[in-house]
Design a protein around this motif. Sequence first.
Motif, mmCIF file in Angstrom:
data_model
loop_
_atom_site.group_PDB
_atom_site.id
_atom_site.type_symbol
_atom_site.label_atom_id
_atom_site.label_comp_id
_atom_site.label_asym_id
_atom_site.label_seq_id
_atom_site.Cartn_x
_atom_site.Cartn_y
_atom_site.Cartn_z
ATOM 1 N N UNK A 23 0.909 -1.181 0.000
ATOM 2 C CA UNK A 23 0.057 0.003 -0.014
ATOM 3 C C UNK A 23 0.862 1.248 0.123
ATOM 4 N N UNK A 24 0.610 2.165 -0.865
ATOM 5 C CA UNK A 24 1.282 3.473 -0.881
ATOM 6 C C UNK A 24 0.550 4.485 -0.318
ATOM 7 N N UNK A 25 0.701 5.005 0.725
ATOM 8 C CA UNK A 25 -0.053 5.785 1.653
ATOM 9 C C UNK A 25 0.432 7.204 1.556
ATOM 10 N N UNK A 26 -0.222 8.345 1.324
ATOM 11 C CA UNK A 26 0.032 9.566 1.316
ATOM 12 C C UNK A 26 -0.078 10.065 2.847
ATOM 13 N N UNK A 27 0.870 10.720 3.477
ATOM 14 C CA UNK A 27 0.815 11.254 4.598
ATOM 15 C C UNK A 27 1.122 12.500 4.867
ATOM 16 N N UNK A 28 0.560 13.419 5.380
ATOM 17 C CA UNK A 28 0.539 15.005 5.544
ATOM 18 C C UNK A 28 1.612 15.121 6.723
ATOM 19 N N UNK A 47 1.362 21.444 2.247
ATOM 20 C CA UNK A 47 2.313 21.288 1.168
ATOM 21 C C UNK A 47 3.457 20.567 1.366
ATOM 22 N N UNK A 48 3.473 19.417 2.526
ATOM 23 C CA UNK A 48 4.528 18.622 3.072
ATOM 24 C C UNK A 48 4.106 17.253 3.235
ATOM 25 N N UNK A 49 4.489 16.368 2.012
ATOM 26 C CA UNK A 49 3.878 15.097 2.144
ATOM 27 C C UNK A 49 4.813 14.130 2.165
ATOM 28 N N UNK A 50 4.660 12.888 2.187
ATOM 29 C CA UNK A 50 5.547 11.841 1.936
ATOM 30 C C UNK A 50 4.681 10.441 1.580
ATOM 31 N N UNK A 51 5.260 9.564 0.983
ATOM 32 C CA UNK A 51 4.795 8.255 0.763
ATOM 33 C C UNK A 51 5.254 7.285 1.958
ATOM 34 N N UNK A 78 0.802 14.449 12.561
ATOM 35 C CA UNK A 78 0.662 13.878 11.020
ATOM 36 C C UNK A 78 -0.650 13.526 10.594
ATOM 37 N N UNK A 79 -0.988 13.316 9.357
ATOM 38 C CA UNK A 79 -2.618 12.923 9.133
ATOM 39 C C UNK A 79 -2.597 12.371 7.668
ATOM 40 N N UNK A 80 -3.425 11.763 7.278
ATOM 41 C CA UNK A 80 -3.728 11.248 6.035
ATOM 42 C C UNK A 80 -4.574 12.258 5.417
ATOM 43 N N UNK A 81 -4.232 13.038 4.163
ATOM 44 C CA UNK A 81 -5.252 13.885 3.667
ATOM 45 C C UNK A 81 -6.319 13.276 2.985
ATOM 46 N N UNK A 82 -7.421 13.954 2.859
ATOM 47 C CA UNK A 82 -8.617 13.129 1.985
ATOM 48 C C UNK A 82 -8.102 12.790 0.678
ATOM 49 N N UNK A 83 -9.311 12.246 -0.092
ATOM 50 C CA UNK A 83 -8.972 11.890 -1.478
ATOM 51 C C UNK A 83 -8.834 12.926 -2.277
ATOM 52 N N UNK A 84 -9.242 14.089 -2.212
ATOM 53 C CA UNK A 84 -8.852 15.219 -3.000
ATOM 54 C C UNK A 84 -7.645 15.808 -2.814
ATOM 55 N N UNK A 85 -7.172 15.947 -1.873
ATOM 56 C CA UNK A 85 -5.976 16.428 -1.235
ATOM 57 C C UNK A 85 -4.577 15.527 -1.829
ATOM 58 N N UNK A 86 -4.818 14.282 -1.687
ATOM 59 C CA UNK A 86 -4.016 13.280 -2.133
ATOM 60 C C UNK A 86 -3.939 13.134 -3.570
ATOM 61 N N UNK A 122 8.924 6.493 2.678
ATOM 62 C CA UNK A 122 9.558 5.579 3.768
ATOM 63 C C UNK A 122 8.961 4.405 3.650
ATOM 64 N N UNK A 123 9.563 3.080 3.669
ATOM 65 C CA UNK A 123 9.221 1.838 3.250
ATOM 66 C C UNK A 123 9.464 0.935 4.551
ATOM 67 N N UNK A 124 8.193 0.212 4.838
ATOM 68 C CA UNK A 124 8.379 -0.505 6.115
ATOM 69 C C UNK A 124 9.389 -1.656 5.828
ATOM 70 N N UNK A 125 10.257 -2.042 6.946
ATOM 71 C CA UNK A 125 11.101 -2.873 6.741
ATOM 72 C C UNK A 125 10.828 -4.251 6.568
ATOM 73 N N UNK A 126 9.407 -4.474 6.290
ATOM 74 C CA UNK A 126 9.202 -5.937 6.001
ATOM 75 C C UNK A 126 8.467 -5.917 4.567
#
Length: 153
Positions: A44-49, A53-57, A80-88, A111-115
């Motif tokens: 899963x590629x999740x967008x985090x705010x 205007x400062x996001x990461x995957x 931190x938060x998960x932006x809504x669909x429009x912002x993502x 950022x990738x989980x070590x698993x």
Amino acid sequence: MSEERAVAAVEATGIAYEVTRHGPVGSLAEAAAARGIEPRQLVKSLVVRRADDDFLFVLVPGDRTISWPKLRQLLGVSRMSMPDAAVALEATGYERGTITPFGSLRAWPVVVDERVDGTISLGGGAHGVGLKVDAGDMIRVLDAQVADVSEPQ
């Protein structure tokens, strides 16, 4: 256009990849089955705010979810938060369910989980499209940070 952008971006990296396509699915487990992989391999590629205007995957195995305390500690932030669909969509150029760091409108940190390891599939820019890649190759070409940032669902 989104699928073409994602495929062109992964192609430009020079890593081996395979595009998989399937019809509508109702769950992550169905999507994994349609792509011929285990749910943990469907990343899963999740967008985090972090801020305006400062996001990461954040990439986590399909059978896990983000651990907010671990991620906050890693990044040294308190909120931190998960932006809504429009912002993502605005931040990446991709709709939820199709998001991938490959071909994002801006090259946000990853950022990738070590698993996450071995052969994986992640969003391909359009619904029912996946990009199969080797996790190590993906981590290298995205200059991703690898850390323990997930927990069981």
